[in-house]
Scaffold this active site. Structure first.
Site, PDB file in Angstrom:
ATOM      1  CG  ASN A 270     -48.120  40.634  18.388  1.00  0.00           C
ATOM      2  OD1 ASN A 270     -48.890  41.343  18.282  1.00  0.00           O
ATOM      3  ND2 ASN A 270     -47.277  40.984  19.379  1.00  0.00           N
TER       4      ASN A 270
ATOM      5  CG  HIS B  80     -46.485  27.041  -6.418  1.00  0.00           C
ATOM      6  ND1 HIS B  80     -47.843  26.263  -6.414  1.00  0.00           N
ATOM      7  CD2 HIS B  80     -46.394  28.124  -5.780  1.00  0.00           C
ATOM      8  CE1 HIS B  80     -48.451  27.297  -5.809  1.00  0.00           C
ATOM      9  NE2 HIS B  80     -47.578  28.237  -5.354  1.00  0.00           N
TER      10      HIS B  80
ATOM     11  N   GLY C  28     -40.223  38.593  14.957  1.00  0.00           N
ATOM     12  CA  GLY C  28     -40.808  39.459  14.234  1.00  0.00           C
ATOM     13  C   GLY C  28     -40.289  39.312  12.610  1.00  0.00           C
TER      14      GLY C  28
ATOM     15  CB  THR D 251     -34.250  27.394   4.020  1.00  0.00           C
ATOM     16  OG1 THR D 251     -32.875  27.145   4.668  1.00  0.00           O
ATOM     17  CG2 THR D 251     -34.315  28.707   3.600  1.00  0.00           C
ATOM     18  CE  LYS D 252     -30.390  23.239   3.726  1.00  0.00           C
ATOM     19  NZ  LYS D 252     -29.030  23.083   3.317  1.00  0.00           N
TER      20      LYS D 252
ATOM     21  NE  ARG E  11     -25.715  28.785   7.198  1.00  0.00           N
ATOM     22  CZ  ARG E  11     -25.665  29.444   6.133  1.00  0.00           C
ATOM     23  NH1 ARG E  11     -25.403  30.828   6.209  1.00  0.00           N
ATOM     24  NH2 ARG E  11     -25.426  28.958   4.906  1.00  0.00           N
TER      25      ARG E  11
END
Length: 194
Positions: free
Chosen positions: A83, A113, A150, A173-174, A188
């Site tokens: 979308n 970075h 979204g 993040t995982k 999670r």
């Protein structure tokens, strides 16, 4: 080893490399054309996506505006929909399986970075000119039958398994295992998705 090879291997690389900048500018020009096309020009959009992307299956729908770094490191399976207002920083591979639904404002990042500023910027140039910061990458893989809500953000190195729903606004993040419903910041697993 070229800077592109370093980039795809996840090593520190120079974003100002001539080959990489040439590819980056090509992608920016193609995506600008895609984003400004008449909404009903499906043939023209498909032509641009064929030139821009690394590969895609049948029935890909991307609603403009859409933003990429290189484009040629993005691979879609069949029956995928992206979308509006999504950003894919494809400094490494972004692989998306079949039947993916990606909601508005989703961001998928493969670049990151060094935390240490000296590693990020290196030696100061004597002429004071701008030096691109050094970058590393990790691929992102999204399985089949995945719905990403979204505003979700997918970080470098994440794998999302098959049959997963990622809730709106999540920061992934995982990696998330198959057959899961997951949400939150950080994202999670909340329960199984049967």
């Amino acid at each position: 080893m070229t800077e592109r090879e370093k980039m795809l291997a996840g090593l520190l690389y120079d974003c100002a490399d001539r080959e990489l900048l040439t590819q980056w500018h090509k992608a920016k020009n193609l995506i600008r054309e895609f984003n400004q096309m008449d909404s009903a020009d499906i043939e023209g959009k498909n032509r641009i996506l064929h030139s821009l992307l690394g590969g895609h299956g049948k029935d890909l729908w991307i609603t403009p505006p859409f933003f990429v770094d290189y484009g040629n490191n993005i691979f879609f399976g069949n029956n995928c929909e992206v979308n509006m207002n999504c950003t894919f920083l494809d400094d490494n591979k972004i692989t998306i399986g079949d039947n993916a639904l990606i909601a508005p404002n989703v961001q998928i990042y493969t670049a990151f970075h060094p935390v240490n500023a000296a590693d990020r910027f290196g030696e100061t140039r004597s002429d004071g000119s701008f030096a691109f910061c050094r970058t590393q990458t990790a691929p992102v893989t999204i399985g089949d039958n995945v719905w990403i809500g979204g505003g979700a953000v997918i970080l470098p190195g994440v794998t999302i398994g098959n049959n997963v729903v990622i809730g709106a606004g999540s920061v992934v993040t995982k990696s998330i295992p198959a057959n899961s419903i997951a949400y939150g910041n950080p994202c999670r697993v909340a329960r199984e998705n049967r």
